[in-house]
Design an enzyme around this catalytic site. Structure first.
Site, PDB file in Angstrom:
ATOM      1  N   CYS A 104      27.941  48.744  57.045  1.00  0.00           N
ATOM      2  CA  CYS A 104      28.352  47.428  56.187  1.00  0.00           C
ATOM      3  C   CYS A 104      27.550  47.111  55.573  1.00  0.00           C
ATOM      4  O   CYS A 104      26.664  46.682  53.637  1.00  0.00           O
ATOM      5  CB  CYS A 104      29.491  45.967  56.045  1.00  0.00           C
ATOM      6  SG  CYS A 104      30.570  46.212  56.411  1.00  0.00           S
ATOM      7  N   GLU A 117      24.748  49.071  60.651  1.00  0.00           N
ATOM      8  CA  GLU A 117      25.962  48.557  60.533  1.00  0.00           C
ATOM      9  C   GLU A 117      26.334  49.408  58.705  1.00  0.00           C
ATOM     10  O   GLU A 117      25.754  49.175  57.863  1.00  0.00           O
ATOM     11  CB  GLU A 117      25.983  47.246  60.618  1.00  0.00           C
ATOM     12  CG  GLU A 117      27.622  47.176  60.119  1.00  0.00           C
ATOM     13  CD  GLU A 117      27.655  45.375  59.802  1.00  0.00           C
ATOM     14  OE1 GLU A 117      27.035  44.549  60.414  1.00  0.00           O
ATOM     15  OE2 GLU A 117      28.974  45.174  59.739  1.00  0.00           O
ATOM     16  N   GLU A 171      22.788  41.493  65.151  1.00  0.00           N
ATOM     17  CA  GLU A 171      23.422  42.386  63.804  1.00  0.00           C
ATOM     18  C   GLU A 171      22.055  42.644  62.815  1.00  0.00           C
ATOM     19  O   GLU A 171      22.538  42.861  61.215  1.00  0.00           O
ATOM     20  CB  GLU A 171      24.639  42.265  63.174  1.00  0.00           C
ATOM     21  CG  GLU A 171      25.727  42.713  64.381  1.00  0.00           C
ATOM     22  CD  GLU A 171      27.488  42.277  63.429  1.00  0.00           C
ATOM     23  OE1 GLU A 171      27.295  41.080  62.602  1.00  0.00           O
ATOM     24  OE2 GLU A 171      28.007  42.893  64.299  1.00  0.00           O
ATOM     25  N   CYS A 177      35.028  44.807  58.761  1.00  0.00           N
ATOM     26  CA  CYS A 177      34.409  44.400  58.190  1.00  0.00           C
ATOM     27  C   CYS A 177      34.176  46.114  57.406  1.00  0.00           C
ATOM     28  O   CYS A 177      34.272  45.743  56.339  1.00  0.00           O
ATOM     29  CB  CYS A 177      33.594  43.737  58.762  1.00  0.00           C
ATOM     30  SG  CYS A 177      31.943  44.408  59.577  1.00  0.00           S
ATOM     31  N   CYS A 178      34.045  46.597  58.010  1.00  0.00           N
ATOM     32  CA  CYS A 178      33.642  48.191  57.719  1.00  0.00           C
ATOM     33  C   CYS A 178      34.370  49.214  56.993  1.00  0.00           C
ATOM     34  O   CYS A 178      34.207  49.579  55.904  1.00  0.00           O
ATOM     35  CB  CYS A 178      32.381  48.705  58.771  1.00  0.00           C
ATOM     36  SG  CYS A 178      31.005  48.086  59.198  1.00  0.00           S
ATOM     37  N   HIS A 236      33.245  30.925  57.214  1.00  0.00           N
ATOM     38  CA  HIS A 236      32.874  32.046  56.043  1.00  0.00           C
ATOM     39  C   HIS A 236      34.247  31.868  54.884  1.00  0.00           C
ATOM     40  O   HIS A 236      34.933  32.552  55.252  1.00  0.00           O
ATOM     41  CB  HIS A 236      33.568  33.742  56.580  1.00  0.00           C
ATOM     42  CG  HIS A 236      31.983  33.936  57.960  1.00  0.00           C
ATOM     43  ND1 HIS A 236      31.025  33.346  57.974  1.00  0.00           N
ATOM     44  CD2 HIS A 236      32.538  35.591  58.468  1.00  0.00           C
ATOM     45  CE1 HIS A 236      30.657  33.985  58.629  1.00  0.00           C
ATOM     46  NE2 HIS A 236      31.324  35.115  58.905  1.00  0.00           N
ATOM     47  N   GLY A 296      26.873  30.275  55.748  1.00  0.00           N
ATOM     48  CA  GLY A 296      26.112  31.008  56.547  1.00  0.00           C
ATOM     49  C   GLY A 296      26.092  32.987  56.018  1.00  0.00           C
ATOM     50  O   GLY A 296      25.019  33.478  57.072  1.00  0.00           O
ATOM     51  N   HIS A 299      20.486  38.729  59.936  1.00  0.00           N
ATOM     52  CA  HIS A 299      22.107  40.062  59.537  1.00  0.00           C
ATOM     53  C   HIS A 299      22.174  40.774  58.574  1.00  0.00           C
ATOM     54  O   HIS A 299      21.603  40.497  57.673  1.00  0.00           O
ATOM     55  CB  HIS A 299      23.258  38.964  59.390  1.00  0.00           C
ATOM     56  CG  HIS A 299      24.184  39.788  59.731  1.00  0.00           C
ATOM     57  ND1 HIS A 299      25.014  39.559  58.426  1.00  0.00           N
ATOM     58  CD2 HIS A 299      25.193  39.479  61.023  1.00  0.00           C
ATOM     59  CE1 HIS A 299      26.396  40.439  59.040  1.00  0.00           C
ATOM     60  NE2 HIS A 299      26.637  40.390  59.963  1.00  0.00           N
TER      61      HIS A 299
END
Lengths: 639, 639
Positions: free
Chosen positions: A340, A338, A322, A406-407, A131, A179, A270
């Site tokens: 996000c 999710e 996810e 993340c959210c 990432h 990714g 994802h």
């Protein structure tokens, strides 16, 4: 580079929301959530990672390997707040964080505290999982937001140096795609603010290479050589790689890398990655005007909305990976959906609206905003859903923070920029996409147009819009008729106009100081699912206006699955001031089985079983889990 | 020791089944299944284990550590066949296997080929998992069956020596109970055939100690010291012990060892273990006449049948632990409902009938026999279900054999002894419990009574029974009115008699050469589940007579979940000669959604959705998965 490829442009900075429904949420976001999340950045050692990297420390990185992005998303959210609210404390805190970030940047522009601290010799070796490009993308988004909000370049310079470093490394030293998509859309944002075409070219490189290269697969065959591998087990790659495999074979679909873009026929993998990917592709299409890209994006969006989306706008059915699974696979009690991903869907839909001017994209933004997205944050702004069930036995609750966080900051940055989704301008046209009490100025073909919305939406069906150009001007006001609305009426200065079933009411006239009144009738509408959705067979979801409703255990005596409603019955919708800071509830009659007669029996002939009536109270889905914890049910058994 | 504590006695050997429904199944069992299973004993090296143990070999044991029991259950089944069919080939093969078993017995009477070959120094150290007593129990059952069938003592001597060895070891050298019950009921059988009270005492020791000792828990705290532990991982204990833990704490409920018998308020844990346990306790109660034991057994049976049993008679909801879970937790698509557990339930119910003379136990035997049990074996007798789903997407199918091969020989031994469930005798009373075409002689108070049943049950509702004592004798014939029957009529020599709602019709008279005619009206009855059963809300199961029906994918165009039936509609039941070797199917109308109008839509207002009628065909549940593989559905959506 030119923006003229957009069919429509966002009208951004000059609108201020002043809305009964949204004010408390936005205030909480500004005054509680963003403060709270800053504290979490400290508590989780996210900021400490930057400090230690700046000091030249070795090792000791804390949190998920992509934790830098939490700080960047917080910076982006805070910048949006600064764009509309001059908050000296927040500004000082933002500057402090920017200083930390800048100090952690390496001499060549590289910036990622995990690598600086832990594996400095293995940069850009594990594009699948580590990432670096994802974090870079969030830094760039934050920098663009900060620059636009404040006019300052402190963070933009950091982001530009990193982007330049990436540009110097990729397609030469390293050839591959990340990714987790994000860098693509960020680079286009950066190009727009810097007017540098090469960032668009770099974004195009990442988009066009995805699904063509075998770098991602190669990495998994060489886990020992790349970053994130811990030979003692438990390393990042060891723990996270399974999602890239299907029956033991590498499967790139988790990262939308199973096929080139034009060969992808469904939204796969994802779901957050997918949304950021398609958003980036849409941004690229806006820059290049490539109609084939747009057409294919629209067909993917149709696949998502017609076969792979919860009624709340939530997407991604499976906790494992996810991810999206198969058409019509939309289980409720294991729904991942999710937060996000809902936000990413809003981003993508907004881009598609800009590219096409079609109302359906604004319709989905509305649905997602009021349901799948807004459920992600508690009323008080301090607790969040990562995954959003549509049915729960009572064990699913919001949390204050997440190890993979993340959210929460994603929620914060969307709320802080909400006013950007209300209006848009096209060729001699003003689009009114969302109905929120607000006032501001929008520029239509060079003329400043003051526009004031007054409404109690979504509780009430009336919207008043006052339009006042700087001078009398002829243009079209395109007023969205929400897709859920079966009976809409619109008048200009009291004169009724004809209204289409959906899409836009196009009001062509010379505008001076005019008043538009719209009524979007809000009936309680029980909706059904496509028969292929197994979990929803024989069930309806109650909706009213843009809101999906749900039953909560706290309002009911029986297990929620025992209530059965007749969708043709009359439901009562009324505003309850005292409930959940004020909300319209839906009340009605249901039948429940007589329990007494079942004493000592497990099975009985159907003709011996009797039932009686019982009341149900449905509350808006986004409000669930703000009272005593308990059961949740969106899809109610129906006759 | 005395049998007089029984309220009722089984009337065994002198009845021969001659029945349209059962003849092909019993022939297949005798001529195909038992032959096929013998081959499997060879192919799985089960018999080879005995040969190697007899030869004094070291190591090399193959199969599950309790594989000896497969041979013993086969011997038991084969012995039941020999009791009614003189088959020289089978007799020779039985003798050969007995010879192998006898040769593998150690000098002190110990017999278990896993331990002889693999861990001779660790006998009786791991009572939880290693199943030495379980295997011993099955040897004893086989030996009793063989002795009763043939009059020979070759196997009984082996079993008696082993039982004596166990008697010498337990309550002295070793103090503990087995993790898997079976020895208890076997010891009572052995006591009855040998007239040795000490075997009853040993059974009582095991029953009374269960739930009181902490030996089982101790073993898990000393896994390194006991049998079955492989320090390299993957050992028996490593792999199988999890089921004994709940939230990290030892939980004896898996083996019904969480509490003493009288403190157990629900049927708990591994369902086969539970059934064998309660059967053993019932056997003990029969020997001792302990009313408290009987009362408590009946209350446990009520918990099972009123809260923890599938409509097919299947028990044990969870694959994990093959166990009972909670009241009303009866999921369909993950139903475990092990075939062995259904068989164990029949054993237990038969004991409770003998203890109480209550019809409800025979009712459950009938339900289980025709549904949860009979589904366990394919029409051709060569494939078996270990676990019995009540709903399947199409991926659940019978198999020829299993690594854990408990079920197939268990099916064989029940089928081979089926005639034992038809009649029973009590004090001056002849019970007619099951309706199968058959003829034979039953002894009532010393008088031989010839009895012939003629029926096309379960397809047809008429049963004719001819009763002819050796001399005219007054006694009661108690004819079971099945619990599913809403309208029954009975006549003796053409004279109608009054019939109770359920239980027994008691026909008191002097019997000479008399004819009983009974009609048990077989309507199609849709049944509902207790509202607490989540999976079955809004659904009905179709039943007719003792049979539960199901929908199979092969008969339907749509996914089965799309069909919705009105339980008040008229269903047509008709015998179809050509189908599945002849069966009554239930045909009717259902509604299915119109699919065309859903094109491109995922959610729509309820009032826009329309449906149309479609035919359904339901087949008996026990027959499912004998044609093209596909979906299964017992609980059909209903209006």
């Amino acid at each position: 580079m030119t923006d003229t490829q957009h069919a429509v442009s966002l009208a951004v900075t000059d609108v201020t929301i002043d809305d009964e429904f949204w004010n408390p949420r936005l205030e909480n976001n500004r005054e509680v959530t963003i403060e709270y999340q800053y504290d979490q950045l400290e508590e989780s050692d996210c900021l400490e990672n930057f400090r230690r990297a700046a000091e030249g420390a070795d090792g000791g990185f804390e949190g998920m390997w992509f934790a830098d992005s939490d700080a960047y998303k917080w910076l982006e959210a805070a910048s949006y707040v600064l764009a509309t609210h001059d908050d000296a404390d927040l500004r000082r805190r933002v500057d402090e964080v920017i200083e930390l970030v800048a100090a952690a940047q390496e001499a060549d522009g590289y910036l990622n505290t995990y690598f600086t601290l832990e594996e400095p010799e293995k940069k850009w070796t594990n594009l699948n999982m580590m990432h670096e490009l994802y974090c870079a993308g969030h830094l760039i988004e934050a920098a663009v937001a900060h620059h636009r909000a404040t006019g300052e370049s402190s963070l933009l310079e950091v982001a530009t140096r990193l982007a330049d470093h990436i540009d110097s490394v990729f397609d030469s030293e390293v050839d591959g795609v990340p990714g987790h998509e994000e860098i693509e859309l960020a680079l286009v944002k950066l190009a727009r603010v810097t007017d540098e075409q090469r960032y668009v070219d770099l974004a195009r490189y990442f988009v066009e290479l995805r699904g063509h290269d075998d770098r991602l697969e190669w990495e998994f065959e060489h886990v020992e050589e790349i970053a994130g591998y811990d030979p003692d087990g438990g390393g990042i790659v060891e723990g996270a790689r399974d999602v890239f495999y299907e029956d033991g074979e590498y499967d790139g679909s988790y990262a939308q890398a199973h096929a080139p873009f034009f060969d992808q026929e469904a939204v796969e993998g994802h779901s957050v990655r997918a949304m950021y990917y398609y958003t980036g592709v849409a941004d690229l299409a806006a820059e290049t005007g490539d109609e084939e890209l747009i057409d294919h994006l629209e067909s993917l969006w149709e696949n998502m909305t017609e076969k792979r989306m919860y009624v709340t706008g939530g997407i991604g059915s499976s906790e494992y990976g996810e991810r999206f699974t198969e058409d019509y696979d939309l289980p409720n009690d294991t729904a991942y959906a999710e937060t996000c991903a809902a936000i990413g869907s809003i981003f993508w839909s907004q881009r598609l609206f800009e590219l096409t001017g079609k109302a359906r994209y604004a319709d989905l933004i509305e649905r997602t905003l009021y349901n799948g997205f807004l459920a992600g944050v508690s009323l008080d702004g301090t607790e969040f859903f990562y995954d959003n069930r549509l049915e729960s036995a009572g064990d699913h609750h919001r949390q204050g923070w997440f190890h993979c966080a993340c959210c929460p900051p994603n929620v914060a940055r969307l709320l802080a920029s909400l006013e950007r989704y209300i209006y848009a301008t096209g060729d001699n046209c003003l689009y009114i996409n969302q109905y929120l009490g607000s006032e501001g100025t929008v520029t239509v073909d060079g003329i400043a147009v003051d526009i004031v919305q007054t409404t109690d939406y979504p509780w009430d069906e009336d919207v008043r819009i006052d339009v006042q150009p700087a001078e009398p001007t002829a243009f079209t006001v395109s007023l969205r008729v929400p897709d859920w609305c079966e009976e809409a009426s619109v008048s200009v200065n009291g004169e009724p106009v004809s209204v289409p079933d959906d899409g836009y009411v196009e009001l062509d006239r010379e505008w001076d100081d005019d008043r538009i009144d719209a009524t979007f009738e809000q009936r309680v509408v029980p909706v059904r699912s496509h028969p292929a959705v197994e979990d929803n067979r024989g069930r309806v979801a109650l909706t009213r206006g843009p809101l999906v409703y749900c039953l909560e255990g706290v309002d009911h005596e029986r297990p929620l699955g025992q209530y059965r409603i007749d969708p043709e019955t009359t439901f009562d919708a009324s505003f309850r001031e005292e409930l959940l800071e004020g909300a319209v509830t839906i009340d009605g009659e249901a039948t429940v089985p007589d329990l007494e007669e079942w004493e000592g029996r497990l099975y009985r002939p159907d003709d011996e079983a009797s039932s009686r009536t019982a009341s149900i109270t449905a509350v808006p889905y986004y409000l669930w889990d703000n009272r005593d914890p308990g059961e949740l049910l969106v899809w109610i058994r129906a006759t």
